[in-house]
Write a protein that holds these residues in place. Structure first.
Motif, mmCIF file in Angstrom:
data_model
loop_
_atom_site.group_PDB
_atom_site.id
_atom_site.type_symbol
_atom_site.label_atom_id
_atom_site.label_comp_id
_atom_site.label_asym_id
_atom_site.label_seq_id
_atom_site.Cartn_x
_atom_site.Cartn_y
_atom_site.Cartn_z
ATOM 1 N N HIS A 105 0.831 -1.196 0.000
ATOM 2 C CA HIS A 105 0.000 0.000 0.000
ATOM 3 C C HIS A 105 0.871 1.253 0.000
ATOM 4 C CE1 HIS A 105 -3.565 -2.388 0.686
ATOM 5 N NE2 HIS A 105 -2.901 -3.029 1.629
ATOM 6 N N PRO A 106 0.607 2.186 -0.900
ATOM 7 C CA PRO A 106 1.377 3.436 -0.924
ATOM 8 C C PRO A 106 1.373 4.166 0.420
ATOM 9 C CG PRO A 106 0.105 3.236 -2.936
ATOM 10 C CD PRO A 106 -0.331 2.105 -2.033
ATOM 11 N N ALA A 107 0.276 4.082 1.160
ATOM 12 C CA ALA A 107 0.216 4.755 2.461
ATOM 13 C C ALA A 107 1.271 4.205 3.415
ATOM 14 C CB ALA A 107 -1.176 4.614 3.076
ATOM 15 N N ASP A 108 1.553 2.909 3.328
ATOM 16 C CA ASP A 108 2.595 2.322 4.176
ATOM 17 C C ASP A 108 3.961 2.895 3.821
ATOM 18 O OD1 ASP A 108 0.714 0.743 5.469
ATOM 19 O OD2 ASP A 108 1.056 -0.985 4.155
ATOM 20 N N LEU A 109 4.206 3.084 2.546
ATOM 21 C CA LEU A 109 5.473 3.670 2.113
ATOM 22 C C LEU A 109 5.584 5.123 2.575
ATOM 23 C CD1 LEU A 109 8.129 3.578 0.573
ATOM 24 C CD2 LEU A 109 6.829 4.096 -1.515
ATOM 25 N N LEU A 110 4.527 5.870 2.417
ATOM 26 C CA LEU A 110 4.554 7.283 2.808
ATOM 27 C C LEU A 110 4.681 7.461 4.321
ATOM 28 C CD1 LEU A 110 1.912 8.695 0.319
ATOM 29 C CD2 LEU A 110 4.410 9.005 0.250
ATOM 30 N N ALA A 127 7.474 3.119 -6.668
ATOM 31 C CA ALA A 127 7.778 3.795 -5.404
ATOM 32 C C ALA A 127 8.378 5.170 -5.670
ATOM 33 C CB ALA A 127 8.726 2.952 -4.559
ATOM 34 N N ALA A 128 9.267 5.262 -6.655
ATOM 35 C CA ALA A 128 9.875 6.550 -6.985
ATOM 36 C C ALA A 128 8.808 7.558 -7.411
ATOM 37 C CB ALA A 128 10.922 6.378 -8.085
ATOM 38 N N GLU A 129 7.831 7.096 -8.163
ATOM 39 C CA GLU A 129 6.745 7.974 -8.611
ATOM 40 C C GLU A 129 5.975 8.535 -7.408
ATOM 41 O OE1 GLU A 129 5.199 10.019 -11.547
ATOM 42 O OE2 GLU A 129 6.642 8.434 -11.970
ATOM 43 N N ILE A 130 5.668 7.673 -6.456
ATOM 44 C CA ILE A 130 4.926 8.081 -5.260
ATOM 45 C C ILE A 130 5.763 9.033 -4.402
ATOM 46 C CG2 ILE A 130 3.999 7.212 -3.064
ATOM 47 C CD1 ILE A 130 3.231 4.636 -4.715
ATOM 48 N N LEU A 131 7.039 8.701 -4.241
ATOM 49 C CA LEU A 131 7.903 9.474 -3.353
ATOM 50 C C LEU A 131 8.361 10.795 -3.968
ATOM 51 C CD1 LEU A 131 9.933 6.513 -1.900
ATOM 52 C CD2 LEU A 131 8.226 7.904 -0.693
ATOM 53 N N ALA A 132 8.350 10.904 -5.285
ATOM 54 C CA ALA A 132 8.744 12.151 -5.937
ATOM 55 C C ALA A 132 7.824 13.289 -5.516
ATOM 56 C CB ALA A 132 8.730 11.980 -7.454
ATOM 57 N N GLU A 133 6.588 12.960 -5.236
ATOM 58 C CA GLU A 133 5.624 13.975 -4.813
ATOM 59 C C GLU A 133 5.371 13.970 -3.306
ATOM 60 O OE1 GLU A 133 4.612 16.300 -6.874
ATOM 61 O OE2 GLU A 133 5.799 15.266 -8.404
ATOM 62 N N ILE A 140 14.525 13.043 -0.105
ATOM 63 C CA ILE A 140 13.813 11.867 -0.615
ATOM 64 C C ILE A 140 13.097 12.213 -1.916
ATOM 65 C CG2 ILE A 140 11.880 10.283 -0.171
ATOM 66 C CD1 ILE A 140 12.719 10.494 2.855
ATOM 67 N N ARG A 141 12.405 13.335 -1.946
ATOM 68 C CA ARG A 141 11.690 13.733 -3.158
ATOM 69 C C ARG A 141 12.661 13.913 -4.325
ATOM 70 N NH1 ARG A 141 9.156 16.637 0.886
ATOM 71 N NH2 ARG A 141 10.201 18.577 0.307
ATOM 72 N N ASN A 142 13.806 14.551 -4.067
ATOM 73 C CA ASN A 142 14.795 14.746 -5.126
ATOM 74 C C ASN A 142 15.404 13.421 -5.585
ATOM 75 O OD1 ASN A 142 14.380 17.500 -5.222
ATOM 76 N ND2 ASN A 142 16.084 17.961 -3.845
ATOM 77 N N SER A 143 15.685 12.533 -4.648
ATOM 78 C CA SER A 143 16.223 11.206 -5.022
ATOM 79 C C SER A 143 15.207 10.445 -5.854
ATOM 80 C CB SER A 143 16.564 10.392 -3.767
ATOM 81 O OG SER A 143 17.668 10.935 -3.113
ATOM 82 N N ALA A 144 13.947 10.520 -5.478
ATOM 83 C CA ALA A 144 12.905 9.828 -6.223
ATOM 84 C C ALA A 144 12.748 10.420 -7.625
ATOM 85 C CB ALA A 144 11.581 9.895 -5.461
ATOM 86 N N LYS A 145 12.815 11.736 -7.735
ATOM 87 C CA LYS A 145 12.720 12.380 -9.057
ATOM 88 C C LYS A 145 13.902 11.967 -9.932
ATOM 89 C CE LYS A 145 10.089 16.290 -7.336
ATOM 90 N NZ LYS A 145 10.140 17.656 -6.812
ATOM 91 N N ALA A 146 15.093 11.924 -9.347
ATOM 92 C CA ALA A 146 16.273 11.506 -10.097
ATOM 93 C C ALA A 146 16.153 10.039 -10.518
ATOM 94 C CB ALA A 146 17.525 11.715 -9.259
#
Length: 151
Positions: A105-110, A127-133, A140-146
């Motif tokens: 579940h994305p909520a668990d990751l967030l 996961a990167a898509e979810i964490l980018a935002e 974390i957001r920058n790492s996910a975007k990269a």
């Protein structure tokens, strides 16, 4: 040099190193008893730190294989009175689900720690898509975007 100028290694540092060595060498049959013994050390912070390092090492080694589930099931009861260790094992299990594209579940990751969010961003495009935002920190957001930009 004067012998009194040499700083002695504190006892807990020596025990920590010894525990890590014993845990590294322990076979599957001896692991539970050894974890229990380490967690019984009077220096609870040092003991939890040694077991945390062991959990990280073992979970990383077993993460993608079929042995992970049995290992996690066997080790979990030993950690029940140690919230940090229990949370780390739970996060390794979530990372396994993310990496192997199992149900999660994305909520668990967030809601997870910075540690897991950084690992997950590198492990999965979803996961990167979810964490980018929604990642917890700018890092974390920058790492996910990269991570999203990498092939």
């Amino acid at each position: 040099m004067n012998i009194h100028d040499i700083v002695r290694e504190p006892d807990e540092h020596i025990r920590f190193a010894a525990y890590l060595d014993e845990l590294r060498q322990a076979g599957d049959a001896d692991e539970a008893d050894l974890v229990i013994r380490v967690l019984g050390d009077p220096d609870r912070t040092m003991a939890r730190s040694a077991v945390l390092r062991h959990l990280d090492r073992r979970a990383a080694a077993l993460l993608l294989g079929s042995a992970y589930e049995g290992w996690a099931r066997d080790i979990a009861p030993l950690l029940i009175s140690h919230p940090l260790l229990t949370a780390r094992l739970r996060e390794w299990s979530l990372l396994r689900a993310i990496t192997l594209k199992l149900a999660w579940h994305p909520a668990d990751l967030l809601a997870s720690s910075n540690w897991l969010q950084l690992k997950a961003a590198e492990s999965s495009a979803e996961a990167a898509e979810i964490l980018a935002e929604g990642g917890r920190t700018r890092r974390i957001r920058n790492s996910a975007k990269a991570a999203r930009l990498r092939p």
